[in-house]
Design an enzyme around this catalytic site. Structure first.
Site, PDB file in Angstrom:
ATOM      1  N   GLY A 182       0.536  -0.955  -0.019  1.00  8.88           N
ATOM      2  CA  GLY A 182       0.168  -0.352   0.268  1.00  8.88           C
ATOM      3  C   GLY A 182       1.125   1.127  -0.416  1.00  8.88           C
TER       4      GLY A 182
ATOM      5  N   ASP B 156      -5.729   2.536   8.477  1.00 10.26           N
ATOM      6  CA  ASP B 156      -7.510   2.388   7.761  1.00 10.26           C
ATOM      7  C   ASP B 156      -7.458   0.735   7.332  1.00 10.26           C
ATOM      8  OD1 ASP B 156      -8.343   4.738   7.842  1.00 10.26           O
ATOM      9  OD2 ASP B 156      -8.305   5.243   5.354  1.00 10.26           O
TER      10      ASP B 156
ATOM     11  N   GLU C 161     -18.265  18.382   3.549  1.00  8.04           N
ATOM     12  CA  GLU C 161     -17.448  18.532   2.754  1.00  8.04           C
ATOM     13  C   GLU C 161     -18.556  18.566   1.101  1.00  8.04           C
ATOM     14  OE1 GLU C 161     -13.291  17.559   4.266  1.00  8.04           O
ATOM     15  OE2 GLU C 161     -14.091  15.872   2.909  1.00  8.04           O
TER      16      GLU C 161
ATOM     17  N   GLY D 277       0.179   5.715   5.271  1.00  8.82           N
ATOM     18  CA  GLY D 277       0.683   4.954   6.158  1.00  8.82           C
ATOM     19  C   GLY D 277       2.014   4.481   4.945  1.00  8.82           C
TER      20      GLY D 277
ATOM     21  N   ALA E  53      -5.668  10.245   8.714  1.00 10.82           N
ATOM     22  CA  ALA E  53      -3.873   9.798   8.016  1.00 10.82           C
ATOM     23  C   ALA E  53      -3.279  10.285   9.098  1.00 10.82           C
ATOM     24  CB  ALA E  53      -3.533  11.156   7.104  1.00 10.82           C
TER      25      ALA E  53
END
Length: 443
Positions: free
Chosen positions: A23, A320, A183, A27, A336
């Site tokens: 990933g 996550d 948002e 992270g 984050a």
């Protein structure tokens, strides 16, 4: 490709420890950067070639920013890490006894330390058929599709002869009252009431209805009741209809059905945006089954306090993809800042020669932010609550700070686009393709 990947994983090639990161999100990218001086061969594997700055994705979807301002190449971000190999691939299997991963083309990748940082994807809570008639927001592809849909809806309204059909095209329903939903709803209201004003002759975007649905008692429930109330007030001032306690029971190409305390209600709309939930990526389930680790309802793997997978000190999981209780016994938020701090915790141990961390991870809570619209935001930092313009400028500053992958030029480009939105004409309100391409299939 296969031979090269196998060679990179062969311990006989250098004798150095092999670290594989799955990933390239916040992270994973942080872990790779922190390990750039480690005595190890690092391999970062991601299905995409880019790192996605998720907090700005809604601005791409609403036409404020371009794709290149929300994402940047992973290779460029870690080009100074000479010990790191980047593979654009998907991890499909794992043999925890042999410490070996399998990639989508059958390549094998051995590891001494594994860092799972593959993030999450949109969850429809078992209603996967809703994916076909709504728009999620987790990837660049999602954002671009949503942008085309939003601006295509205004074009469809301009062409519609029937007033009811025009009203449906000018009705936007956002499901989910978390920061992303808030948002999006706020930005949609600004687009309709301000940005698109005066651009059409047969329809008036100012007549658009933006409806925010949330099943809970209040929007942005992660914030205090006071700040949640501020969010609802600011949304209302923009013209957003906030419906709390509204549980969605059905979605189709022509509308949404909700359940409220007053009974069932049907909302006719052609554009439904889903911002209600996430779940772990499929490989997290694969790893959990291979290790015997437990997962929560969202598929996130339960890790030890030191971020290792139970029974496997050589496997760490961060961000996550995981669930871990904080000091208040509540699960750490999917932010984050959590993933970044966890990555540094794990990388520090690996740099020291360990397979993974052995000391408990302590999260330093830097607060939470949510923007409602231009000049409107809420902010909670170490017990201090802010709202309005001060919170909005805090939001801009924090996001520019973390937008580090593309260097100073990347930050400057985003800042210029933000300024141009305020004083000039937006440049990113683009529909990709013909108008017919934006409509989902009819039942």
């Amino acid at each position: 490709m296969i031979a090269w990947a196998a060679m990179a994983a062969d311990p006989s090639s250098s004798g150095r420890r092999r670290v594989v990161i799955v990933g390239g999100g916040f992270g994973g990218l942080t872990a790779a950067r922190e390990l750039r001086r480690a005595d190890a061969e690092v391999t970062l594997v991601d299905r995409m070639s880019h790192h996605l700055f998720q907090p700005l994705l809604y601005q791409l979807a609403c036409g404020s920013l371009s794709a290149g301002e929300c994402a940047f190449p992973i290779r460029a971000a870690i080009k100074h890490a000479s010990n790191t190999t980047v593979l654009m691939a998907e991890v499909t299997g794992v043999d925890v006894e042999r410490r070996r991963l399998t990639l989508d083309r059958g390549e094998r990748l051995d590891y001494d330390s594994l860092i799972l940082a593959c993030g999450a994807e949109t969850s429809y809570f078992g209603k996967d058929e809703w994916r076909e008639v709504s728009y999620g927001l987790k990837t660049l592809t999602d954002a671009l599709a949503m942008r085309s849909r939003i601006y295509g809806a205004f074009e469809e309204a301009e062409r519609a002869d029937d007033p009811q059909e025009r009203k449906q095209w000018l009705t936007f329903v956002v499901i989910g009252g978390g920061p992303t939903g808030v948002e999006l709803a706020g930005e949609l209201a600004i687009i309709a009431k301000d940005t698109r004003r005066g651009e059409f002759t047969r329809s008036d975007p100012r007549n658009a209805d933006v409806i925010l649905l949330d099943a809970g008692e209040r929007v942005t429930s992660a914030f205090s009741e006071r700040l949640s109330g501020k969010v609802a007030e600011q949304l209302a001032s923009l013209g957003v209809s906030v419906r709390e306690g509204a549980r969605v029971s059905a979605i189709d190409p022509r509308g949404v059905t909700i359940e409220t305390g007053a009974g069932q209600e049907r909302i006719l709309t052609r554009t439904v945006i889903w911002a209600a939930g996430v779940q772990a990526m499929p490989f997290v389930t694969t790893l959990a089954q291979a290790t015997g680790a437990k997962t929560d309802r969202a598929g996130r793997i339960q890790v030890e306090a030191d971020l290792t997978v139970p029974g496997h000190p050589e496997i760490s999981a961060i961000g996550d993809a995981t669930t871990l209780a904080g000091r208040d016994d509540r699960p750490l938020p999917g932010l984050a800042t959590v993933a970044i701090q966890q990555a540094r915790h794990v990388a520090r141990a690996i740099r020291g020669g360990a397979a993974g961390a052995s000391t408990p991870f302590r999260y330093f809570d830097k607060g939470a932010l949510a923007v409602v619209g231009r000049g409107r935001a809420v902010c909670e930092i170490r017990g201090h609550e802010l709202s309005g313009r001060l919170a909005f400028f805090t939001y801009l500053t924090v996001h520019l700070y973390y937008l580090s992958g593309g260097g100073p030029g990347h930050r400057l480009k985003v800042l210029i686009d933000w300024i141009s939105i305020r004083i000039g004409e937006p440049q990113n309100q683009i529909i990709e393709g013909e108008l017919a391409s934006i409509a989902p299939p009819e039942p």
